[in-house]
Design a protein around this motif. Structure first.
Motif, PDB file in Angstrom:
ATOM      1  N   ASN B 224      12.042  59.351  93.166  1.00 48.70           N
ATOM      2  CA  ASN B 224      11.499  58.653  92.012  1.00 48.70           C
ATOM      3  C   ASN B 224      11.445  57.147  92.287  1.00 48.70           C
ATOM      4  O   ASN B 224      12.479  56.516  92.536  1.00 48.70           O
ATOM      5  CB  ASN B 224      12.408  58.975  90.819  1.00 48.70           C
ATOM      6  N   THR B 225      10.250  56.593  92.234  1.00 46.08           N
ATOM      7  CA  THR B 225      10.070  55.171  92.558  1.00 46.08           C
ATOM      8  C   THR B 225      10.906  54.281  91.636  1.00 46.08           C
ATOM      9  O   THR B 225      11.547  53.321  92.100  1.00 46.08           O
ATOM     10  CB  THR B 225       8.579  54.779  92.428  1.00 46.08           C
ATOM     11  N   ALA B 226      10.916  54.600  90.339  1.00 49.94           N
ATOM     12  CA  ALA B 226      11.667  53.776  89.383  1.00 49.94           C
ATOM     13  C   ALA B 226      13.156  53.765  89.739  1.00 49.94           C
ATOM     14  O   ALA B 226      13.828  52.727  89.627  1.00 49.94           O
ATOM     15  CB  ALA B 226      11.461  54.302  87.964  1.00 49.94           C
ATOM     16  N   THR B 227      13.670  54.909  90.166  1.00 50.43           N
ATOM     17  CA  THR B 227      15.079  54.990  90.566  1.00 50.43           C
ATOM     18  C   THR B 227      15.338  54.098  91.771  1.00 50.43           C
ATOM     19  O   THR B 227      16.340  53.374  91.826  1.00 50.43           O
ATOM     20  CB  THR B 227      15.452  56.450  90.912  1.00 50.43           C
ATOM     21  N   ASN B 228      14.427  54.139  92.746  1.00 49.70           N
ATOM     22  CA  ASN B 228      14.589  53.283  93.925  1.00 49.70           C
ATOM     23  C   ASN B 228      14.622  51.808  93.529  1.00 49.70           C
ATOM     24  O   ASN B 228      15.475  51.053  94.002  1.00 49.70           O
ATOM     25  CB  ASN B 228      13.449  53.515  94.919  1.00 49.70           C
ATOM     26  N   ILE B 229      13.688  51.429  92.667  1.00 52.21           N
ATOM     27  CA  ILE B 229      13.629  50.022  92.239  1.00 52.21           C
ATOM     28  C   ILE B 229      14.923  49.641  91.534  1.00 52.21           C
ATOM     29  O   ILE B 229      15.513  48.590  91.808  1.00 52.21           O
ATOM     30  CB  ILE B 229      12.399  49.787  91.324  1.00 52.21           C
ATOM     31  N   SER B 230      15.403  50.540  90.662  1.00 46.11           N
ATOM     32  CA  SER B 230      16.611  50.188  89.902  1.00 46.11           C
ATOM     33  C   SER B 230      17.852  50.145  90.806  1.00 46.11           C
ATOM     34  O   SER B 230      18.720  49.283  90.635  1.00 46.11           O
ATOM     35  CB  SER B 230      16.760  51.127  88.699  1.00 46.11           C
ATOM     36  N   ARG B 231      17.908  51.035  91.811  1.00 45.66           N
ATOM     37  CA  ARG B 231      19.033  50.983  92.758  1.00 45.66           C
ATOM     38  C   ARG B 231      19.017  49.663  93.547  1.00 45.66           C
ATOM     39  O   ARG B 231      20.068  49.053  93.784  1.00 45.66           O
ATOM     40  CB  ARG B 231      18.962  52.152  93.751  1.00 45.66           C
ATOM     41  N   HIS B 249       8.335  52.782 104.420  1.00 46.88           N
ATOM     42  CA  HIS B 249       7.387  51.952 103.678  1.00 46.88           C
ATOM     43  C   HIS B 249       7.659  51.967 102.174  1.00 46.88           C
ATOM     44  O   HIS B 249       7.677  50.914 101.532  1.00 46.88           O
ATOM     45  CB  HIS B 249       5.964  52.453 103.969  1.00 46.88           C
ATOM     46  N   ASP B 250       7.883  53.159 101.620  1.00 47.79           N
ATOM     47  CA  ASP B 250       8.120  53.282 100.179  1.00 47.79           C
ATOM     48  C   ASP B 250       9.292  52.426  99.711  1.00 47.79           C
ATOM     49  O   ASP B 250       9.288  51.918  98.586  1.00 47.79           O
ATOM     50  CB  ASP B 250       8.433  54.744  99.809  1.00 47.79           C
ATOM     51  N   LEU B 251      10.323  52.300 100.544  1.00 47.76           N
ATOM     52  CA  LEU B 251      11.490  51.511 100.153  1.00 47.76           C
ATOM     53  C   LEU B 251      11.202  50.015 100.272  1.00 47.76           C
ATOM     54  O   LEU B 251      11.737  49.212  99.500  1.00 47.76           O
ATOM     55  CB  LEU B 251      12.715  51.912 100.980  1.00 47.76           C
TER      56      LEU B 251
END
Lengths: 335, 335
Positions: B224-231, B249-251
């Motif tokens: 989940n992109t939102a989870t990555n951003i929040s982490r 790349h996604d990270l």
């Protein structure tokens, strides 16, 4: 399964494959004598008619062939993901083929798909050829074909597209609303259905705004990035456009490079809108305004419809166009 | 072709498939009595031994199966393009399967590939499981497997990777050279070979610079992109890193969003380097410094090696690791 195809019959009788196909279907276009000759030869060579061949195929492969012009554009990668997802849910495999935007590759691949290798085909056409007779042969031989994105409207089957004409208008009107009056169009090819529709939309929006269409503001895509950048730079220098409609992601990218090289401020001196399915365009400098197609859904629906036709007995694909809506995301490149 | 597999024999005899495989190969690990039982049963059920089965397969499909964790990451799209290119040149088709980073999908798909559907398999492992017994079964049944990118070094076959450990060092040392002293690592999973190597490289570079490793500076990828951003935001706020190594790349994208949301200036307050194969990272704000893998070449080489093994009689794939070099592109995100 019989290995005799319509083409074999055509060769034997020195007739065109489409004449053979029509004769076998009792078309009014073919005279009675020819019909008789064709049917006799078909019988003699034990030609297996379509529906039966299709039935046999179905039992053997559980595989769908997918043909796309390229795989590194995010639109096609996501469409393939959608096709894969629907195929997977229905226990079908996906055989992938990349035509590299050349119909000759597409044709050779399709011709290799005999003998029940696949149950059906999903294609986004390469677009550098308008004669899609080879797709009709494939259909005539009982292999169903669904088209998506780049399609030929004259082929009798289901086509899944996005609203390209409307989006050509929408993209151009967005630039007009932002004050642009001298808008260039960066196109793929005049033989690609999506591009034809988008550029018609572009022209319609200009006409509606009483702006004369200028063919010198049209740029055509090359496979070479440097060539694209240099073509765009040349138009930027000679025609001083204040807006650019990029019909694919690669051309939007090339437009950014061209503006950067000429020190033209994107969003201020030149506004850019691009058709793009890339996720991170809002990280661009400046963020790119996009028309984004429902790539995953287009692929998913193409596969779902094809599989439904394979699973139902005596079902033929409807000759229809299914249009899925795209979304305009306004960002700083058209500020 | 016989449809009896090693698994069927294993079930019949209540032994593990690997015991069956070893018994059929006269392995010293298996006692004589068991060997006899296995061979008797194999004879009785008309089990077709490997080389013969492989030979039969070869003649039927001219198809390679390719399994990748996802297709929308530019690395995998380009690797598939490389595989397709080599396959196409050698008249092989490519059957594609997307595991969605779940080994259970990977396993089910591989198990469906019996009966000569494909001649060989190229896999980048899903990475959420370390037991790759199902790949060994496949090999034992005569279907050659080549691994690329995410691999299991314990599987006896050819593996094509890029120099992940060296690149983990290179990425971290680049940040150290640019003055970073508190570097976070954004990783995929501790079960993915590429990530394990990159993070080992990261740790080695820190140690060499006499900087203590801090597990709180490690972030793990979510789907989940939102989870990555929040982490990432949480680490940025709590640990105040001055550098980030993004292992995919996604990270890197998520790190840009996280910094933008927190108004942290990338390149100045936090420097970011990302493993990425996306073409337009130099249009990002600021342009992203990358370690770029030779994705196309990795795919092309994997397919070439697999096809060579299929075309040569009695040829088995070497148990070797082929490492292709990546490139560090320095851009403004690590200015």
């Amino acid at each position: 399964m019989s290995s005799i195809t319509i083409k074999d019959l055509a060769q034997k009788l020195n007739l065109s494959p489409s004449t053979i196909s029509k004769a076998l279907k009792d078309s009014y276009e073919i005279n009675a004598e020819t019909k008789l000759r064709v049917k006799e030869m078909a019988k003699q060579l034990k030609y297996v008619p379509n529906s039966y061949a299709a039935g046999l195929r179905k039992k053997t492969s559980q595989t769908i062939a997918v043909i796309v012009p390229n795989i590194t554009d995010a639109f096609f990668a996501k469409a393939i993901y959608g096709i894969h997802s629907a195929a997977n849910q229905n226990n079908y495999n996906v055989l992938i083929y990349i035509s590299s935007e050349d119909y000759k590759n597409e044709k050779l691949f399709i011709e290799s798909l005999g003998n029940g290798k696949v149950d059906g085909i999903i294609i986004s056409l390469s677009g550098n050829n308008n004669n899609h007779e080879y797709i009709r042969f494939t259909q005539d031989e009982g292999l169903p074909v669904v088209l998506f994105d780049c399609v030929d409207f004259d082929i009798d089957t289901t086509k899944i597209i996005s609203d390209d004409y409307t989006n050509g208008i929408k993209a151009t009107e967005h630039l007009l609303q932002r004050g642009c009056r001298n808008i260039a169009y960066l196109g793929i090819s005049e033989q690609v259905s999506t591009d034809i529709s988008r550029r018609e939309g572009y022209k319609f929006a200009l006409e509606k705004a009483h702006i004369a269409f200028d063919p010198e503001l049209m740029i055509t895509y090359s496979h070479n990035t440097a060539t694209n950048i240099s073509r765009i730079k040349s138009v930027l220098q000679n025609k001083k456009p204040d807006g650019l409609v990029a019909s694919i992601h690669d051309l939007a990218i090339a437009a950014y490079y061209a503006c950067n090289e000429l020190n033209i401020k994107i969003g201020q001196e030149v506004k850019i809108i691009g058709f793009s399915n890339f996720d991170a365009v809002d990280l661009f400098n400046p963020p790119l305004t996009t028309i984004t197609q429902p790539a995953f859904n287009i692929g998913e629906q193409a596969a779902t419809i094809l599989i439904q036709s394979l699973e139902k007995k005596n079902y033929t694909l409807k000759n229809e166009v299914i249009t899925l809506p795209s979304v305009l995301y306004k960002r700083a490149s058209t500020q």
